[in-house]
Scaffold this active site. Structure first.
Site, PDB file in Angstrom:
ATOM      1  N   ILE A 106      42.174  36.403  39.640  1.00  0.00           N
ATOM      2  CA  ILE A 106      41.687  37.357  40.653  1.00  0.00           C
ATOM      3  C   ILE A 106      41.157  38.625  39.993  1.00  0.00           C
ATOM      4  O   ILE A 106      40.455  39.408  40.615  1.00  0.00           O
ATOM      5  CB  ILE A 106      42.791  37.744  41.671  1.00  0.00           C
ATOM      6  CG1 ILE A 106      43.974  38.443  40.984  1.00  0.00           C
ATOM      7  CG2 ILE A 106      43.237  36.535  42.464  1.00  0.00           C
ATOM      8  CD1 ILE A 106      44.908  39.153  41.947  1.00  0.00           C
ATOM      9  N   ASP A 107      41.514  38.841  38.708  1.00  0.00           N
ATOM     10  CA  ASP A 107      41.224  40.120  38.064  1.00  0.00           C
ATOM     11  C   ASP A 107      39.741  40.337  37.720  1.00  0.00           C
ATOM     12  O   ASP A 107      39.318  41.474  37.532  1.00  0.00           O
ATOM     13  CB  ASP A 107      42.042  40.265  36.772  1.00  0.00           C
ATOM     14  CG  ASP A 107      43.541  40.278  37.038  1.00  0.00           C
ATOM     15  OD1 ASP A 107      43.931  40.485  38.199  1.00  0.00           O
ATOM     16  OD2 ASP A 107      44.316  40.080  36.085  1.00  0.00           O
ATOM     17  N   ARG A 167      44.112  50.665  58.236  1.00  0.00           N
ATOM     18  CA  ARG A 167      43.211  51.685  58.807  1.00  0.00           C
ATOM     19  C   ARG A 167      43.584  51.989  60.259  1.00  0.00           C
ATOM     20  O   ARG A 167      43.535  53.135  60.707  1.00  0.00           O
ATOM     21  CB  ARG A 167      41.760  51.193  58.711  1.00  0.00           C
ATOM     22  CG  ARG A 167      40.725  52.033  59.412  1.00  0.00           C
ATOM     23  CD  ARG A 167      40.377  53.320  58.689  1.00  0.00           C
ATOM     24  NE  ARG A 167      39.690  53.105  57.434  1.00  0.00           N
ATOM     25  CZ  ARG A 167      39.492  54.077  56.530  1.00  0.00           C
ATOM     26  NH1 ARG A 167      39.953  55.297  56.750  1.00  0.00           N
ATOM     27  NH2 ARG A 167      38.860  53.826  55.414  1.00  0.00           N
ATOM     28  N   GLU A 211      38.406  56.517  51.329  1.00  0.00           N
ATOM     29  CA  GLU A 211      37.987  57.897  51.066  1.00  0.00           C
ATOM     30  C   GLU A 211      38.009  58.191  49.563  1.00  0.00           C
ATOM     31  O   GLU A 211      37.306  59.065  49.080  1.00  0.00           O
ATOM     32  CB  GLU A 211      38.915  58.884  51.787  1.00  0.00           C
ATOM     33  CG  GLU A 211      38.527  59.158  53.235  1.00  0.00           C
ATOM     34  CD  GLU A 211      38.725  57.954  54.157  1.00  0.00           C
ATOM     35  OE1 GLU A 211      39.614  57.125  53.885  1.00  0.00           O
ATOM     36  OE2 GLU A 211      37.977  57.843  55.148  1.00  0.00           O
ATOM     37  N   ARG A 239      51.845  57.963  52.875  1.00  0.00           N
ATOM     38  CA  ARG A 239      52.603  56.722  52.654  1.00  0.00           C
ATOM     39  C   ARG A 239      51.965  55.957  51.499  1.00  0.00           C
ATOM     40  O   ARG A 239      50.745  55.951  51.356  1.00  0.00           O
ATOM     41  CB  ARG A 239      52.533  55.816  53.894  1.00  0.00           C
ATOM     42  CG  ARG A 239      53.210  56.384  55.126  1.00  0.00           C
ATOM     43  CD  ARG A 239      54.736  56.250  55.028  1.00  0.00           C
ATOM     44  NE  ARG A 239      55.371  56.628  56.264  1.00  0.00           N
ATOM     45  CZ  ARG A 239      55.694  57.864  56.627  1.00  0.00           C
ATOM     46  NH1 ARG A 239      55.415  58.887  55.824  1.00  0.00           N
ATOM     47  NH2 ARG A 239      56.277  58.099  57.795  1.00  0.00           N
ATOM     48  N   ILE A 255      50.448  39.032  47.572  1.00  0.00           N
ATOM     49  CA  ILE A 255      49.632  38.401  48.637  1.00  0.00           C
ATOM     50  C   ILE A 255      48.170  38.320  48.186  1.00  0.00           C
ATOM     51  O   ILE A 255      47.413  37.482  48.663  1.00  0.00           O
ATOM     52  CB  ILE A 255      49.704  39.139  50.004  1.00  0.00           C
ATOM     53  CG1 ILE A 255      49.196  40.575  49.895  1.00  0.00           C
ATOM     54  CG2 ILE A 255      51.073  39.097  50.619  1.00  0.00           C
ATOM     55  CD1 ILE A 255      48.802  41.172  51.238  1.00  0.00           C
TER      56      ILE A 255
HETATM   57  O1  F6P Z   1      46.500  38.012  36.410  1.00  0.00           O
HETATM   58  C1  F6P Z   1      46.605  38.148  37.767  1.00  0.00           C
HETATM   59  C2  F6P Z   1      47.623  39.178  38.162  1.00  0.00           C
HETATM   60  O2  F6P Z   1      47.848  39.035  39.542  1.00  0.00           O
HETATM   61  C3  F6P Z   1      47.288  40.620  37.807  1.00  0.00           C
HETATM   62  O3  F6P Z   1      46.374  41.203  38.699  1.00  0.00           O
HETATM   63  C4  F6P Z   1      48.652  41.251  37.839  1.00  0.00           C
HETATM   64  O4  F6P Z   1      48.677  42.399  37.015  1.00  0.00           O
HETATM   65  C5  F6P Z   1      49.546  40.168  37.299  1.00  0.00           C
HETATM   66  O5  F6P Z   1      48.868  38.955  37.515  1.00  0.00           O
HETATM   67  C6  F6P Z   1      50.906  40.079  37.926  1.00  0.00           C
HETATM   68  O6  F6P Z   1      51.634  39.135  37.207  1.00  0.00           O
HETATM   69  P1  F6P Z   1      52.995  38.446  37.686  1.00  0.00           P
HETATM   70  O7  F6P Z   1      52.628  37.364  38.639  1.00  0.00           O
HETATM   71  O8  F6P Z   1      53.568  37.916  36.433  1.00  0.00           O
HETATM   72  O9  F6P Z   1      53.789  39.504  38.374  1.00  0.00           O
END
Ligand code: F6P
Length: 327
Positions: free
Chosen positions: A131-132, A159, A192, A248, A255
């Site tokens: 996802i990164d 929002r 924002e 907050r 998720i």
């Molecule tokens: O590599 C995907 C990722 O979801 C990153 O965005 C996040 O920093 C990391 O994995 C979280 O890793 P873990 O599932 O080991 O907590």
């Protein structure tokens, strides 16, 4: 002439991402179409070291196209990070008659594939699944589109309460050091402010903007903060300190990795999976499938893993536009 590939192994590694299953399906079905046998390796490199290997055919990947996660399971293997662990993995590849691997994963996983090739001569092609969106020389990685959609869904819901209760919300999103999710969700979600690694941030300036906007009747703010910059809670504390406003902090967390892949991720994964198999047939190894515009291409692992500088101009443009439109 490349040596003929008769059997390939496919694995998913590192953090799962939506669309990994679509990629597995494509690898398996393309390989079967080409008369190549497929072995599924469970639990990433950890499973490879432990010899967790299953036979796969076209039916083993029925009805997985639309499912999130990975049916092959995934893991982050500490043992594989050592030369001894990689030696064990290479032995399993050889003992199982696997001629080449298709590795679906993120930056760390493809660095692992690079080490396996350099040290043990294991042939492989990588597919960027994370996802990164933190691999170089590719516009997208599988899962990044869907993750932004998931974040947006949450931002839109937050929002509603932000506006109703006239508060400031700091929403922390994933992406390790890569600002992709933060800037995309920031612009699309009408944030924002976006705080991401590499951005020059002056907390006094932000506090000043909040107070100025308050005077003009704008009392609700959404600030997207990338996990590589700060946690939502510590940022929320800083803003309370500087403005005295009600703030907050919320961490969206894992998720962001789940759910059914959206159409762009299913298409990308299906294209990349088949392309990876073609690349192996043509004799390529040590390369990642990438996409530039609508064109698929191969990028050496070194470049994909270490030349990861993304289009900073685009990031800055998205950031500036977000700020302008948040007026
Ligand atoms: O590599 C995907 C990722 O979801 C990153 O965005 C996040 O920093 C990391 O994995 C979280 O890793 P873990 O599932 O080991 O907590």
């Amino acid at each position: 002439m490349a040596e003929q590939i008769k059997r390939i192994g496919v694995l998913t590694s590192g953090g799962d991402s939506p669309g990994m299953n679509a990629a597995i399906r494509s690898v398996v079905r393309k390989a079967v179409f080409e008369g190549i046998e497929v072995r599924g390796i469970l639990r990433g490199y950890e499973g490879l070291i432990n010899g967790e290997i299953i036979e796969m055919d076209s039916r083993s990947v029925s009805n997985i196209l639309s499912r999130g996660g990975t049916v092959l399971k995934t893991a982050r293997s500490m043992e594989f990070m050592t030369p001894e662990g990689r030696a064990k993995a290479a032995k399993v590849v050889e003992e199982n008659g696997i001629d080449a691997l298709v590795i679906i994963g993120g930056n760390g996983s493809l660095q692992g594939a690079l080490a396996l090739q350099k040290e043990r001569g294991i042939t492989s092609i990588g597919i960027p699944g994370t996802i990164d969106n933190d691999l170089g020389h590719t516009d997208y990685t599988i899962g990044a589109h869907t993750s932004v959609d998931t974040v947006l869904d949450a931002v839109d819901k937050i929002r509603d309460t932000v506006t109703s209760m006239e508060r400031i919300y700091v929403i922390e999103v994933m992406g390790r050091k890569e600002p992709y999710i933060a800037v995309m969700a920031g612009l699309a979600g009408g944030a924002e402010e976006i705080l991401y690694p590499g951005a020059e941030v002056d907390m006094d300036e932000i506090a000043g903007e909040i107070k100025k906007a308050e005077k003009k009747g704008k009392r609700s703010w959404i600030i997207i903060v990338s996990e590589g910059f700060s946690s939502a809670h510590s940022m929320a504390e800083k803003i309370v300190e500087k403005t005295g406003c009600e703030v907050r902090g919320i961490t969206l967390g894992h998720i962001q990795r789940g759910g059914a892949p959206n159409a762009p991720d299913r298409v990308l994964a299906s294209r990349m999976g088949a392309y990876a198999v073609s690349a192996l047939i043509e004799g390529h190894s040590g390369k990642m499938v990438a996409i530039k515009g609508s064109v698929l291409l191969l990028i050496p692992y070194e470049k994909a893993c270490f030349e990861r500088e993304k289009d900073r101009k685009l990031q800055e443009e998205l950031y500036s536009l977000t700020k302008l439109l948040a007026a």
